[in-house]
Design a protein around this motif. Structure first.
Motif, PDB file in Angstrom:
ATOM      1  N   ALA A 141      40.730  44.329  38.078  1.00  0.00           N
ATOM      2  CA  ALA A 141      39.339  43.862  38.163  1.00  0.00           C
ATOM      3  C   ALA A 141      38.838  42.622  38.762  1.00  0.00           C
ATOM      4  O   ALA A 141      39.602  41.466  38.625  1.00  0.00           O
ATOM      5  CB  ALA A 141      38.910  43.723  36.625  1.00  0.00           C
ATOM      6  N   PRO A 142      37.995  42.544  39.773  1.00  0.00           N
ATOM      7  CA  PRO A 142      37.427  41.223  40.355  1.00  0.00           C
ATOM      8  C   PRO A 142      37.207  40.391  39.365  1.00  0.00           C
ATOM      9  O   PRO A 142      36.304  40.417  38.318  1.00  0.00           O
ATOM     10  CB  PRO A 142      36.147  41.680  41.128  1.00  0.00           C
ATOM     11  N   ARG A 143      37.683  39.250  39.685  1.00  0.00           N
ATOM     12  CA  ARG A 143      37.494  37.751  38.896  1.00  0.00           C
ATOM     13  C   ARG A 143      36.179  37.857  38.283  1.00  0.00           C
ATOM     14  O   ARG A 143      35.800  37.374  37.212  1.00  0.00           O
ATOM     15  CB  ARG A 143      38.244  36.712  39.254  1.00  0.00           C
ATOM     16  N   GLY A 144      35.259  37.351  39.275  1.00  0.00           N
ATOM     17  CA  GLY A 144      33.858  37.197  39.000  1.00  0.00           C
ATOM     18  C   GLY A 144      33.060  38.291  38.320  1.00  0.00           C
ATOM     19  O   GLY A 144      32.263  37.695  37.499  1.00  0.00           O
ATOM     20  N   GLN A 145      33.361  39.214  38.518  1.00  0.00           N
ATOM     21  CA  GLN A 145      32.685  40.375  37.784  1.00  0.00           C
ATOM     22  C   GLN A 145      32.791  40.498  36.271  1.00  0.00           C
ATOM     23  O   GLN A 145      32.216  40.803  35.541  1.00  0.00           O
ATOM     24  CB  GLN A 145      32.869  41.781  38.468  1.00  0.00           C
ATOM     25  N   LEU A 146      34.060  40.233  36.050  1.00  0.00           N
ATOM     26  CA  LEU A 146      34.437  40.375  34.539  1.00  0.00           C
ATOM     27  C   LEU A 146      34.148  39.016  33.959  1.00  0.00           C
ATOM     28  O   LEU A 146      33.833  38.983  32.615  1.00  0.00           O
ATOM     29  CB  LEU A 146      36.066  40.377  34.240  1.00  0.00           C
ATOM     30  N   ALA A 147      34.202  38.072  34.425  1.00  0.00           N
ATOM     31  CA  ALA A 147      33.892  36.590  33.917  1.00  0.00           C
ATOM     32  C   ALA A 147      32.445  36.540  33.885  1.00  0.00           C
ATOM     33  O   ALA A 147      31.763  35.776  32.920  1.00  0.00           O
ATOM     34  CB  ALA A 147      34.455  35.824  34.829  1.00  0.00           C
ATOM     35  N   ALA A 148      31.624  37.222  34.796  1.00  0.00           N
ATOM     36  CA  ALA A 148      30.074  37.372  34.424  1.00  0.00           C
ATOM     37  C   ALA A 148      29.664  38.103  32.993  1.00  0.00           C
ATOM     38  O   ALA A 148      28.448  37.815  32.636  1.00  0.00           O
ATOM     39  CB  ALA A 148      29.580  38.079  35.506  1.00  0.00           C
ATOM     40  N   ARG A 149      30.552  38.799  32.661  1.00  0.00           N
ATOM     41  CA  ARG A 149      30.188  39.432  31.372  1.00  0.00           C
ATOM     42  C   ARG A 149      30.695  38.717  29.989  1.00  0.00           C
ATOM     43  O   ARG A 149      30.614  39.159  29.020  1.00  0.00           O
ATOM     44  CB  ARG A 149      30.699  40.893  31.481  1.00  0.00           C
ATOM     45  N   ALA A 150      31.894  38.077  30.303  1.00  0.00           N
ATOM     46  CA  ALA A 150      32.542  37.539  29.016  1.00  0.00           C
ATOM     47  C   ALA A 150      33.114  35.910  29.267  1.00  0.00           C
ATOM     48  O   ALA A 150      33.537  35.551  28.366  1.00  0.00           O
ATOM     49  CB  ALA A 150      33.932  38.377  28.832  1.00  0.00           C
ATOM     50  N   THR A 151      32.483  35.226  30.048  1.00  0.00           N
ATOM     51  CA  THR A 151      32.786  33.760  30.438  1.00  0.00           C
ATOM     52  C   THR A 151      34.353  33.581  30.479  1.00  0.00           C
ATOM     53  O   THR A 151      35.161  34.195  30.068  1.00  0.00           O
ATOM     54  CB  THR A 151      32.197  33.146  29.406  1.00  0.00           C
ATOM     55  N   ILE A 187      52.199  32.833  43.495  1.00  0.00           N
ATOM     56  CA  ILE A 187      50.677  32.255  43.658  1.00  0.00           C
ATOM     57  C   ILE A 187      50.268  31.738  44.851  1.00  0.00           C
ATOM     58  O   ILE A 187      49.296  31.887  45.486  1.00  0.00           O
ATOM     59  CB  ILE A 187      50.134  31.859  42.404  1.00  0.00           C
ATOM     60  N   GLU A 188      51.168  30.545  45.071  1.00  0.00           N
ATOM     61  CA  GLU A 188      50.786  29.783  46.411  1.00  0.00           C
ATOM     62  C   GLU A 188      50.783  30.572  47.599  1.00  0.00           C
ATOM     63  O   GLU A 188      50.014  30.743  48.495  1.00  0.00           O
ATOM     64  CB  GLU A 188      51.668  28.787  46.415  1.00  0.00           C
ATOM     65  N   SER A 189      51.891  31.938  47.536  1.00  0.00           N
ATOM     66  CA  SER A 189      51.733  32.719  49.024  1.00  0.00           C
ATOM     67  C   SER A 189      50.845  33.651  48.951  1.00  0.00           C
ATOM     68  O   SER A 189      50.766  34.151  50.086  1.00  0.00           O
ATOM     69  CB  SER A 189      53.180  33.054  49.123  1.00  0.00           C
ATOM     70  N   ASP A 190      50.421  33.936  47.672  1.00  0.00           N
ATOM     71  CA  ASP A 190      49.520  35.323  47.685  1.00  0.00           C
ATOM     72  C   ASP A 190      48.557  34.854  46.740  1.00  0.00           C
ATOM     73  O   ASP A 190      48.569  35.187  45.335  1.00  0.00           O
ATOM     74  CB  ASP A 190      50.358  36.314  47.083  1.00  0.00           C
ATOM     75  N   PRO A 191      47.331  34.400  47.263  1.00  0.00           N
ATOM     76  CA  PRO A 191      46.329  33.905  46.409  1.00  0.00           C
ATOM     77  C   PRO A 191      45.577  34.623  45.839  1.00  0.00           C
ATOM     78  O   PRO A 191      44.121  34.539  45.605  1.00  0.00           O
ATOM     79  CB  PRO A 191      45.647  32.604  47.147  1.00  0.00           C
ATOM     80  N   ALA A 192      45.876  35.857  45.292  1.00  0.00           N
ATOM     81  CA  ALA A 192      45.137  37.091  44.474  1.00  0.00           C
ATOM     82  C   ALA A 192      44.650  36.396  43.203  1.00  0.00           C
ATOM     83  O   ALA A 192      45.343  35.739  42.604  1.00  0.00           O
ATOM     84  CB  ALA A 192      45.937  38.096  44.251  1.00  0.00           C
ATOM     85  N   ASP A 193      43.301  36.480  43.032  1.00  0.00           N
ATOM     86  CA  ASP A 193      42.723  36.069  41.671  1.00  0.00           C
ATOM     87  C   ASP A 193      42.026  37.066  40.790  1.00  0.00           C
ATOM     88  O   ASP A 193      41.004  36.677  40.019  1.00  0.00           O
ATOM     89  CB  ASP A 193      41.782  34.903  42.238  1.00  0.00           C
ATOM     90  N   ASP A 194      42.641  38.357  41.138  1.00  0.00           N
ATOM     91  CA  ASP A 194      41.925  39.480  40.032  1.00  0.00           C
ATOM     92  C   ASP A 194      42.424  39.414  38.714  1.00  0.00           C
ATOM     93  O   ASP A 194      43.595  38.608  38.317  1.00  0.00           O
ATOM     94  CB  ASP A 194      42.268  40.814  40.419  1.00  0.00           C
ATOM     95  N   PHE A 211      45.950  47.198  24.544  1.00  0.00           N
ATOM     96  CA  PHE A 211      45.835  46.781  26.073  1.00  0.00           C
ATOM     97  C   PHE A 211      45.832  45.045  25.891  1.00  0.00           C
ATOM     98  O   PHE A 211      45.505  44.645  24.950  1.00  0.00           O
ATOM     99  CB  PHE A 211      44.665  47.377  26.714  1.00  0.00           C
ATOM    100  N   GLY A 212      46.100  44.589  27.113  1.00  0.00           N
ATOM    101  CA  GLY A 212      45.784  43.099  27.227  1.00  0.00           C
ATOM    102  C   GLY A 212      45.626  42.835  28.753  1.00  0.00           C
ATOM    103  O   GLY A 212      45.496  43.751  29.514  1.00  0.00           O
ATOM    104  N   ILE A 213      45.110  41.391  28.848  1.00  0.00           N
ATOM    105  CA  ILE A 213      44.575  40.950  30.263  1.00  0.00           C
ATOM    106  C   ILE A 213      45.427  39.837  30.578  1.00  0.00           C
ATOM    107  O   ILE A 213      45.806  39.026  29.823  1.00  0.00           O
ATOM    108  CB  ILE A 213      43.066  40.350  29.897  1.00  0.00           C
ATOM    109  N   ILE A 214      45.763  40.129  31.956  1.00  0.00           N
ATOM    110  CA  ILE A 214      46.553  38.736  32.647  1.00  0.00           C
ATOM    111  C   ILE A 214      45.895  38.299  33.628  1.00  0.00           C
ATOM    112  O   ILE A 214      45.154  39.048  34.134  1.00  0.00           O
ATOM    113  CB  ILE A 214      48.037  39.160  32.785  1.00  0.00           C
ATOM    114  N   ASP A 215      46.137  36.993  34.041  1.00  0.00           N
ATOM    115  CA  ASP A 215      45.243  36.489  35.122  1.00  0.00           C
ATOM    116  C   ASP A 215      46.274  36.305  36.344  1.00  0.00           C
ATOM    117  O   ASP A 215      47.167  35.439  36.246  1.00  0.00           O
ATOM    118  CB  ASP A 215      44.648  35.148  34.598  1.00  0.00           C
ATOM    119  N   ALA A 216      45.990  36.716  37.457  1.00  0.00           N
ATOM    120  CA  ALA A 216      46.791  36.600  38.522  1.00  0.00           C
ATOM    121  C   ALA A 216      46.800  35.195  39.122  1.00  0.00           C
ATOM    122  O   ALA A 216      47.737  35.246  39.997  1.00  0.00           O
ATOM    123  CB  ALA A 216      46.248  37.644  39.824  1.00  0.00           C
TER     124      ALA A 216
END
Length: 334
Positions: free
Chosen positions: A144-154, A86-93, A120-125
């Motif tokens: 999925a882009p982090r902000g776009q999903l969070a804008a719909r589900a918090t 996570i430190e070397s690859d800060p992907a946040d999808d 199905f399930g969701i994991i956070d990068a």
């Protein structure tokens, strides 16, 4: 349910990834597979169940608006994302994993979910996770882009859902599962002009399914989840100490042993099994990220005997501690 996306060995462009290891030598196929997963999702490590056995896997990833939709078919293996990655690859999808054939488990934080039969399930990068294909499996993965999903589900709702299996036996969960299978099967026929509409529909439906499932959890469920986290944190603080019993942990957090066992039973495990798995997970991270000898790692994760530790590690991960370290070094060698 099966997504019938075409497969070949050619590489694609413009946000697409396509690879089959079928015609590759075993070592080259494993290297290429690790590279394909990193390029498609985020930096991850791979645990192979049998290093000498030929490994066959295929992936096709295509952009759909702001999303990436992938179809993965593979022999059993496990992917792990560690804090160092996570430190070397800060992907946040967010990554949505849907199993159409076979079975797999996802684990993140205190949550573990079994995925099969379209679940199905969701994991956070942005946080460590483990995805383990227990059998030959086929899955659809939506990045999925982090902000776009969070804008719909918090974020609070999504955080509570990560690492869990979303029910697909009825309701919107079943609709989401069927819709994603159809999207994956028809991804090449989705025009650029309509891809944004499809992506928006996917995000809306996934957010609805997640919100519905999490909102059904009662206040008692949330209290139990908080109590479970408190017990697990106390156990994790003493991974190094084989004499720190579950009874001592229960006394520290002010709970009865009966209640502690009840908390773990809701996740399908026991306190002892959970602690055993965490110790081996910690050992795996130390082998990959430090130069500590096996004996020192054995002591740091609470095993009294190095031989017992080596047998337990080999039984769980399919390779000895020293071979696991050599494999990890080989995968990260420039």
């Amino acid at each position: 349910m099966t997504a019938n996306a075409p497969m070949d060995d050619s590489a694609c462009t413009a946000g697409s990834v396509e690879l089959s290891t079928r015609e590759l030598a075993s070592a080259e196929g494993r290297v290429r597979w690790a590279e394909a997963l990193d390029a498609t999702f985020c930096e991850m490590d791979i645990d192979w169940p049998q290093d000498r056995r030929p490994f066959t896997a295929q992936i096709v990833a295509r952009p759909v608006g702001s999303l990436s939709v992938s179809v993965v078919r593979a022999d059993p293996h496990t992917v792990v994302r560690t804090p160092a990655m996570i430190e070397s690859d800060p992907a946040d999808d967010y990554l949505l994993c849907l199993i159409t054939q076979g079975a797999a488990t996802i684990s993140q934080g205190e949550h573990t979910g079994l995925l099969q039969h379209g679940a199905f399930g969701i994991i956070d990068a942005t946080a460590p996770f483990v995805v383990s294909g227990a059998t030959e499996f086929e899955q659809i993965v939506v990045r999925a882009p982090r902000g776009q999903l969070a804008a719909r589900a918090t974020y609070d709702v999504i955080d509570d859902a990560t690492g869990r299996a979303i029910a697909v036996d009825s309701g919107i969960g079943r609709l989401v599962s069927s819709f994603l299978v159809d999207v994956a099967a028809q991804v090449q026929g989705i025009s650029v002009s309509s891809s944004g509409t499809v992506a928006s529909a996917v995000l809306d439906m996934v957010a609805g399914a997640v919100t519905e499932q999490i909102s059904h959890r009662t206040a008692t469920d949330r209290i139990h989840a908080a109590d479970l986290r408190a017990v697990q944190n106390a156990m994790a603080d003493h991974l190094h100490d084989p004499d720190h019993t579950i009874a001592l942990v229960a006394a520290e957090v002010g709970m009865s042993m009966r209640y502690v066992h009840k908390l773990f039973s809701t996740t399908g495990t026991t306190p002892r099994a959970w602690l055993y798995a965490r110790r081996l997970d910690r050992a795996r991270a130390l082998l990959a990220q430090t130069d500590l000898c096996v004996a020192d790692i054995c002591a740091q994760v609470g095993f009294r005997d190095a031989s017992h530790f080596s047998r337990a590690f080999s039984r769980t991960f399919g390779v000895s501690p020293s071979r696991y370290r050599a494999n990890a070094a080989e995968r990260h060698r420039p």
